[in-house]
Each structure stands twice: as structure tokens, then as C-alpha cells.
Design a protein around this motif. Structure first.
Motif, PDB file in Angstrom:
ATOM      1  N   SER A   2       0.825  -1.206   0.000  1.00 27.01           N
ATOM      2  CA  SER A   2       0.000   0.000   0.000  1.00 27.01           C
ATOM      3  C   SER A   2       0.858   1.253   0.000  1.00 27.01           C
ATOM      4  O   SER A   2       1.863   1.330   0.704  1.00 27.01           O
ATOM      5  CB  SER A   2      -0.901  -0.018   1.234  1.00 27.01           C
ATOM      6  N   LYS A   3       0.454   2.240  -0.790  1.00 27.98           N
ATOM      7  CA  LYS A   3       1.167   3.518  -0.859  1.00 27.98           C
ATOM      8  C   LYS A   3       0.623   4.468   0.210  1.00 27.98           C
ATOM      9  O   LYS A   3      -0.583   4.661   0.317  1.00 27.98           O
ATOM     10  CB  LYS A   3       0.981   4.133  -2.247  1.00 27.98           C
ATOM     11  N   GLN A   5      -0.239   7.989   1.905  1.00 31.38           N
ATOM     12  CA  GLN A   5      -0.629   9.335   1.493  1.00 31.38           C
ATOM     13  C   GLN A   5      -0.055  10.318   2.511  1.00 31.38           C
ATOM     14  O   GLN A   5       0.604   9.919   3.460  1.00 31.38           O
ATOM     15  CB  GLN A   5      -2.159   9.442   1.429  1.00 31.38           C
ATOM     16  N   ALA A   6      -0.353  11.589   2.341  1.00 27.03           N
ATOM     17  CA  ALA A   6       0.130  12.612   3.276  1.00 27.03           C
ATOM     18  C   ALA A   6      -0.403  12.315   4.677  1.00 27.03           C
ATOM     19  O   ALA A   6      -1.529  11.850   4.846  1.00 27.03           O
ATOM     20  CB  ALA A   6      -0.318  13.997   2.827  1.00 27.03           C
TER      21      ALA A   6
END
Length: 121
Positions: A2-3, A5-6
Motif C-alpha cells: 500500500s502507498k 498518502q500525506a
């Protein structure tokens, strides 16, 4: 994998309305959403986002504590310093550090430590 996010921190406070006022009136954030029933708000300024929440029965909470700081990179730290230095409780005044950052730090109305820095190299 999973990438990520901010990151958007959630600050707990018993002083929700006062904290919104601090971030909006002193730091220039915009309050995007406020829900009094939930005891929750979402704010942003440029690319920085944060949420504010009153603690609920699922959270052990006596007072705001955080064993670190919230570090916000800015593009004109000197201008921000001039805007904030007389309006906030200071942790340390603006300084250029040997690792190439110019920064200062303040406390918000709850006592959370906010650092503002600019890469000067």
C-alpha cells in the motif's frame, strides 16, 4: 504494498472551539469542516492538514501531551516569524542551524509544539 498518502495528524483537545480560533486566526488555516455533535474539525493551510477532536469514551485523556513536535516546512520562514513572534507562546526564536535549516518553534493554545522551518542550502 500500500502507498502512504500525506499524514494528517489529529490533535485531541478539550478546547475545540478555542483551538479552531487559534489555528484560523493566528496561523491562517481554513476550517473545512466542523461538527459540534462529533466534537471534530478538519483544517488546512496550503498542503498542511490537521484534524482536531474532543476526546471520547474510547480515549484516555487528561490533557494534551505529545512527546514530539509537529514540523511544518515553509517557503518563507522569516516572514512567518515576523507574523507570529508577538502572537504566540514561543519555544525558541528564529535561528539558522548548522544542518541547513532556518527555523523557530511555538506552542499552540493547548501546549502542542509547532516548529516551522525552511531549507536554506
Amino acid at each position: 504494498m500500500s502507498k502512504f498518502q500525506a499524514i494528517r495528524p489529529m490533535l485531541w483537545t478539550n478546547e475545540l472551539k478555542e483551538t479552531i480560533v487559534f489555528y484560523v486566526n493566528i496561523l491562517g488555516f481554513t476550517c473545512d469542516e466542523y461538527n459540534e455533535d462529533w466534537g471534530w474539525a478538519s483544517l488546512h493551510r496550503d498542503h498542511s492538514e490537521l484534524m482536531l477532536a474532543k476526546p471520547n469514551e474510547h480515549m484516555a485523556f487528561e490533557k494534551p501531551i505529545f512527546t514530539g513536535s509537529f514540523y511544518i516546512n515553509v517557503d518563507d520562514v522569516d516572514a512567518l516569524w515576523l507574523q507570529l513572534k508577538d502572537k504566540c507562546n514561543l519555544c525558541y526564536e528564529i535561528e539558522t542551524f548548522e544542518w541547513g535549516m532556518r527555523e523557530f518553534a511555538i506552542y499552540d493554545n493547548n501546549g502542542y509544539l509547532l516548529q516551522f522551518g525552511q531549507d536554506i542550502e
